[in-house]
Motif scaffolding. Sequence first.
Motif, PDB file in Angstrom:
ATOM      1  N   VAL A  78       0.827  -1.206   0.000  1.00  0.00           N
ATOM      2  CA  VAL A  78       0.000   0.000   0.000  1.00  0.00           C
ATOM      3  C   VAL A  78       0.862   1.257   0.000  1.00  0.00           C
ATOM      4  O   VAL A  78       0.577   2.209  -0.743  1.00  0.00           O
ATOM      5  N   TYR A  79       1.929   1.291   0.785  1.00  0.00           N
ATOM      6  CA  TYR A  79       2.733   2.517   0.848  1.00  0.00           C
ATOM      7  C   TYR A  79       3.359   2.825  -0.510  1.00  0.00           C
ATOM      8  O   TYR A  79       3.509   3.998  -0.881  1.00  0.00           O
ATOM      9  N   LEU A  80       3.677   1.795  -1.302  1.00  0.00           N
ATOM     10  CA  LEU A  80       4.236   2.032  -2.637  1.00  0.00           C
ATOM     11  C   LEU A  80       3.152   2.505  -3.604  1.00  0.00           C
ATOM     12  O   LEU A  80       3.404   3.335  -4.477  1.00  0.00           O
ATOM     13  N   ARG A  81       1.935   2.005  -3.449  1.00  0.00           N
ATOM     14  CA  ARG A  81       0.835   2.484  -4.293  1.00  0.00           C
ATOM     15  C   ARG A  81       0.535   3.952  -3.980  1.00  0.00           C
ATOM     16  O   ARG A  81       0.278   4.749  -4.888  1.00  0.00           O
ATOM     17  N   LEU A  82       0.589   4.310  -2.694  1.00  0.00           N
ATOM     18  CA  LEU A  82       0.379   5.705  -2.312  1.00  0.00           C
ATOM     19  C   LEU A  82       1.511   6.574  -2.850  1.00  0.00           C
ATOM     20  O   LEU A  82       1.275   7.684  -3.345  1.00  0.00           O
ATOM     21  N   ARG A  83       2.728   6.061  -2.799  1.00  0.00           N
ATOM     22  CA  ARG A  83       3.883   6.778  -3.339  1.00  0.00           C
ATOM     23  C   ARG A  83       3.687   6.990  -4.840  1.00  0.00           C
ATOM     24  O   ARG A  83       3.945   8.075  -5.351  1.00  0.00           O
ATOM     25  N   ASP A  84       3.200   5.961  -5.529  1.00  0.00           N
ATOM     26  CA  ASP A  84       2.945   6.076  -6.967  1.00  0.00           C
ATOM     27  C   ASP A  84       1.934   7.187  -7.262  1.00  0.00           C
ATOM     28  O   ASP A  84       2.054   7.898  -8.269  1.00  0.00           O
ATOM     29  N   GLU A  85       0.934   7.336  -6.404  1.00  0.00           N
ATOM     30  CA  GLU A  85      -0.057   8.395  -6.597  1.00  0.00           C
ATOM     31  C   GLU A  85       0.585   9.771  -6.486  1.00  0.00           C
ATOM     32  O   GLU A  85       0.294  10.668  -7.283  1.00  0.00           O
ATOM     33  N   ILE A  86       1.458   9.947  -5.504  1.00  0.00           N
ATOM     34  CA  ILE A  86       2.143  11.227  -5.334  1.00  0.00           C
ATOM     35  C   ILE A  86       3.077  11.474  -6.521  1.00  0.00           C
ATOM     36  O   ILE A  86       3.157  12.590  -7.040  1.00  0.00           O
ATOM     37  N   VAL A  87       3.794  10.428  -6.953  1.00  0.00           N
ATOM     38  CA  VAL A  87       4.665  10.563  -8.122  1.00  0.00           C
ATOM     39  C   VAL A  87       3.847  11.042  -9.322  1.00  0.00           C
ATOM     40  O   VAL A  87       4.250  11.963 -10.045  1.00  0.00           O
ATOM     41  N   LYS A 146       5.178   6.380   5.786  1.00  0.00           N
ATOM     42  CA  LYS A 146       6.210   5.500   5.224  1.00  0.00           C
ATOM     43  C   LYS A 146       6.454   5.855   3.755  1.00  0.00           C
ATOM     44  O   LYS A 146       7.599   5.886   3.303  1.00  0.00           O
ATOM     45  N   ALA A 147       5.398   6.131   3.014  1.00  0.00           N
ATOM     46  CA  ALA A 147       5.540   6.539   1.610  1.00  0.00           C
ATOM     47  C   ALA A 147       6.312   7.852   1.524  1.00  0.00           C
ATOM     48  O   ALA A 147       7.234   7.994   0.717  1.00  0.00           O
ATOM     49  N   TYR A 148       5.969   8.804   2.375  1.00  0.00           N
ATOM     50  CA  TYR A 148       6.644  10.101   2.382  1.00  0.00           C
ATOM     51  C   TYR A 148       8.106   9.955   2.788  1.00  0.00           C
ATOM     52  O   TYR A 148       8.969  10.643   2.260  1.00  0.00           O
ATOM     53  N   GLN A 149       8.359   9.052   3.719  1.00  0.00           N
ATOM     54  CA  GLN A 149       9.742   8.819   4.157  1.00  0.00           C
ATOM     55  C   GLN A 149      10.599   8.350   2.983  1.00  0.00           C
ATOM     56  O   GLN A 149      11.760   8.724   2.866  1.00  0.00           O
ATOM     57  N   SER A 150      10.012   7.549   2.095  1.00  0.00           N
ATOM     58  CA  SER A 150      10.778   7.065   0.938  1.00  0.00           C
ATOM     59  C   SER A 150      11.171   8.228   0.028  1.00  0.00           C
ATOM     60  O   SER A 150      12.257   8.215  -0.554  1.00  0.00           O
ATOM     61  N   VAL A 183      12.435  18.827   3.841  1.00  0.00           N
ATOM     62  CA  VAL A 183      11.567  18.889   5.014  1.00  0.00           C
ATOM     63  C   VAL A 183      11.801  20.206   5.729  1.00  0.00           C
ATOM     64  O   VAL A 183      12.946  20.591   5.987  1.00  0.00           O
ATOM     65  N   ARG A 184      10.718  20.893   6.008  1.00  0.00           N
ATOM     66  CA  ARG A 184      10.775  22.108   6.824  1.00  0.00           C
ATOM     67  C   ARG A 184      10.042  21.770   8.116  1.00  0.00           C
ATOM     68  O   ARG A 184       8.817  21.635   8.123  1.00  0.00           O
ATOM     69  N   ARG A 185      10.821  21.603   9.166  1.00  0.00           N
ATOM     70  CA  ARG A 185      10.249  21.195  10.454  1.00  0.00           C
ATOM     71  C   ARG A 185       9.080  22.085  10.845  1.00  0.00           C
ATOM     72  O   ARG A 185       9.162  23.292  10.801  1.00  0.00           O
TER      73      ARG A 185
END
Length: 115
Positions: free
Chosen positions: A8-17, A50-54, A63-65
């Motif tokens: 799932v985290y890779l599918r979510l990453r794919d959506e952001i990509v 997890k997707a964002y961490q990748s 990243v802006r804290r």
Amino acid sequence: MPTPDRPVYLRLRDEIVAMILDGQIGEGEALPSVRAFAAERGANPLTVAKAYQSFQEDGLVTVRRGVGMFVAPGAAARLKESARAGFLADEWPTIAARIKRLGLDLDALIERAHA
């Protein structure tokens, strides 16, 4: 190519990509917050994190804290090159073989794609 057995985290990453490549999120612009994106997709916020961490590990975001994650300069070009390489290695051979098997004319296909 997205598949249901892909984590799932890779599918979510794919959506952001896809959002970055389609210009919905430009370089220098913020990614949706983890909570907002999770809520939109019905996903667990930890999975989205997890997707964002990748993206962070790949140097595609800054990243802006306390503010969020922003698409890094050059990220779209890097993502496009990676997507092209993946397409040519993983998808194109099957597509090319099918075109040949069906006796389709490549020029006609290209013209049809532009119609």
